[in-house]
Structure formats: structure tokens, C-alpha cells
Design an enzyme around this catalytic site. Sequence first.
Site, mmCIF file in Angstrom:
data_model
loop_
_atom_site.group_PDB
_atom_site.id
_atom_site.type_symbol
_atom_site.label_atom_id
_atom_site.label_comp_id
_atom_site.label_asym_id
_atom_site.label_seq_id
_atom_site.Cartn_x
_atom_site.Cartn_y
_atom_site.Cartn_z
ATOM 1 N N SER A 287 0.836 -1.191 0.000
ATOM 2 C CA SER A 287 0.000 0.000 0.000
ATOM 3 C C SER A 287 0.882 1.257 0.000
ATOM 4 O O SER A 287 1.697 1.435 -0.895
ATOM 5 C CB SER A 287 -0.955 -0.038 1.201
ATOM 6 O OG SER A 287 -1.976 0.912 1.069
ATOM 7 N N ASP A 344 -8.590 -4.744 -6.461
ATOM 8 C CA ASP A 344 -8.132 -3.813 -5.427
ATOM 9 C C ASP A 344 -8.189 -2.391 -5.956
ATOM 10 O O ASP A 344 -7.455 -2.020 -6.881
ATOM 11 C CB ASP A 344 -6.709 -4.182 -5.005
ATOM 12 C CG ASP A 344 -6.181 -3.299 -3.888
ATOM 13 O OD1 ASP A 344 -6.947 -2.437 -3.391
ATOM 14 O OD2 ASP A 344 -5.011 -3.478 -3.508
ATOM 15 N N HIS A 408 -7.620 -5.591 -0.476
ATOM 16 C CA HIS A 408 -6.380 -4.826 -0.320
ATOM 17 C C HIS A 408 -5.463 -5.396 0.754
ATOM 18 O O HIS A 408 -4.311 -4.986 0.849
ATOM 19 C CB HIS A 408 -6.715 -3.363 -0.003
ATOM 20 C CG HIS A 408 -5.520 -2.464 0.011
ATOM 21 N ND1 HIS A 408 -4.669 -2.330 -1.082
ATOM 22 C CD2 HIS A 408 -5.003 -1.663 0.984
ATOM 23 C CE1 HIS A 408 -3.697 -1.478 -0.779
ATOM 24 N NE2 HIS A 408 -3.875 -1.061 0.468
#
Length: 445
Positions: A287, A344, A408
Site C-alpha cells: 500500500s 483492489d 487490499h
Amino acid sequence: MKLSFKPLPSCTSKQNLQQHTLIQCVTITEPADKFTRNLSLTKTIKNIILGWINNTKPTSPNLAWTVTSFSGQSPGKLGKNWMEYQGIKNWEGLLDPLDDNLRGEIIRYGHFVEAAYRACNFDPSSPSYAMCKYSRKKLFHLSGFSGTGYRVSKYLKATSGIKLPNWVDKAPKWMSKQSSWIGYVAICHDQREIARLGRRDVVIALRGTATCLEWLENLRATLTPLPNIKHTCSTICCPMVESGFLSLYTSKIDAQHSLQDMVREEIARIKKTYDGETLSFTIAGHSLGAALATLTAYDIKQFFRDIPLVTVMSFGGPRVGNHSFRYHLDKQGTKILRIVNSDDLITKIPGFVIDNNNNDNKFAEKSGHWMQKLVEDSQWVYADVGCELRLSSSDSPYFNGINIATCHELNTYLHLVNSFVSSNCPVRATAKKIMHKSNNNVKCT
């Protein structure tokens, strides 16, 4: 929060294991609170705002998911071929179908990032909120990843460059946490692991978004030029990156060094300490950590011109920069493997992408003028970087529907890497029985 995830069958020693590092079982525990570690941006910001209004504190990120590895056989020896697995040839012939040794390496680096998550204190009521819970010596052991063959050499912090208003002094302290522990540097010291890898590996592991100011930095999605870059051309040739990511990488407060300073100092020390040895530098992140990993790799190659190979393992990373930034990454030889889940949302932001390699000449003739102007004037035109390993939660029989937070999660990515075979057969043979139970028309051969 209800996770859309089907339970896996119990893992037994009778399973046909193909690689000792591969994930054969993902254990999921229903979180006690309604927030998971990586919620969508909307829910997280809403939680922060409502928490401040009600004079309450946000709930801690969920750490309930665990990944269990089972040893079936010795890990693959990379030896003299290690540079291929680090991307020297852009992983040609290794991604589709996915090579088992590369699969194991991706998951292994994912575990380093998971260790960064587990070691971070996400309790906003704690005096050491957003700092590391463990000492460097015990980080891997207490995070559940003993036996890595690596030692942590330095802790890393990221600092937000957002200037806070005066009223923040009256707000909860977690809201104004400006500098936080973001990850670590670890060096391979075990001689057997060094022999298996074919070199001494240096890992930089970076976690994803956790603090309020980190979330706010994520919102600063317009592009900004990289500092200390000389240009003799127009803006379109200028390498630009997301403003918030650059702020977290380069900002410093008082005597606190920036993440950039800490990385440069540690890399210089490692190069001096292990002068003459074959070194590799691998930066892994998830991320926000994946975005910072890309910036870190670019900076290392710019600052240390004699380092031959720097590799990024990017899990669920957002876009980082424009086409010129991608060009400079390619020119300096930085190797980036982006592991992307098609479901995602984070991998599809910020900004939008205009493909430079569009071969439709008619379209180019009709739209070239306004498209060129749009690219030159806009601060929202991004470009995907590196090589891509594209996966999909929709292809996995273990997922039941699409859930933004679940798609995610880092452990979702590790599960998908473990189960992926090829674009023609997206699920490994060990999942066949479950697939056939859920859909008789689906069959991998």
C-alpha cells in the site's frame, strides 16, 4: 465487519506441497471491532473525524489474519541465477506461468512487510502509538517470523510535512502524530541463506498507512516535481511524483531525520561494512509502503550510482509518478515487480493513466493536440511502473464476492500469489477440489 472469505480445509501433512515457503493455509479470525487495518480511505477518514467530534479514539487496526507456512521440501537455491529472480531481465519467462522459486521469493519478502505491520503499535491510547513494539534483536521472533537468516540493522521513520493548525494542541495526540515508525532495514547474516540466495541480501520493509497524517498525505494526490533534478525541457519531461508520498519520504522536523536521510545513511554504512561482497538491495512494501518503496529505490539509484541492482517488491501499491518518472526509473535500471489484485481499488489510484504506447494511429491523429495539452497542463496524469504480476480475487474459490478492505489486505495478496498458476489457469491444483465444488464449469488443466 464481516469478511467475505470461505474457510479453508484443514492443512495436513498429506498435502502435495510444491514449495516450503508457499502458503498452504490462511487462518482468518473475525475481528472484534468493525475496522480492519487497511480500510477504504472513506471509512478511515470518517472514523477519524467522528472520533475527534465525539472525543473518542479510533479503533486499533485488525491484526487477526495470520499466514501459516508449511515445510514440505528445501527452498529452491537461486545461486548464480539470483539476478534473474531480482528482475535483471524484467522477470522474463518467470511470471506467466509463475515460477515456483519466484513465488517463494515474493511470499518471503511479503513476510518481511507483514513483520513490519505486526511490530507496529497501532493502539492510539498508548504513549508509544505508531512506534515499534519490539527491539531490533527480537523483532522477527516476536512478530512470528523466526529463522529468516536476517538481522534488523536500523529502524525507519516517516514524517509528515503537513503543517498543523494551532487547534490541534487541544485534539487527541494520535491526530497530530507527525513522525511514526514505518519499517526497518535488515541484512542477511546466515551463511546458509547467503549461499542459497547467491549473495548477501539487504531488505527494506515498509508498512502501509496507519496514522491520521499519513492518511491526509495520501489525499495530496497532485503531482509535484522531484527535487534536485535539472531539466532543460518542458514540464512534460519533468519527473513528478505524488505530493503526499514525496512529503512522507523527504520531510523532517527539528532534529528528526527524514526517511530519505535514514535510508541513505544506512545504505552508505552497509556498503562500507560489506565492501567487496556481492550485495542486493530489495525494498518491499504494501500500500503506502509500496509507494515509498518505489521512491526509495529511485533515490538509492540516484544517490549511489555504483549499486548495480535495486529491486522493489510492491504489494497493492498505488500509482506513484508520471511518465517521465517511469522513464527515469527504467533508465537507471531500477527493477520493480508490482503485484496487483485486479479487484483492489488502491492500485487504480491516484489520478488517471494515458498510455504512451497507444498504437491506434487514427485515435492519435484525432486526439493528439488536446491530449498533449492535457498531459502538459494536468497534475493528475500518472503512469504505472515496472513489471506487473496481475492476480484477481475473483479467480480464487476462497473469496465470496468482492470486499474492498479484504481485496487490499496484504495476506490476501500472499494467498493469491501462492494459488496463482498462469493467466490460463489462475488457481493452483491444490484448489481444484474446492473450485469444482463451487462451480462445476470451472476447470484448470
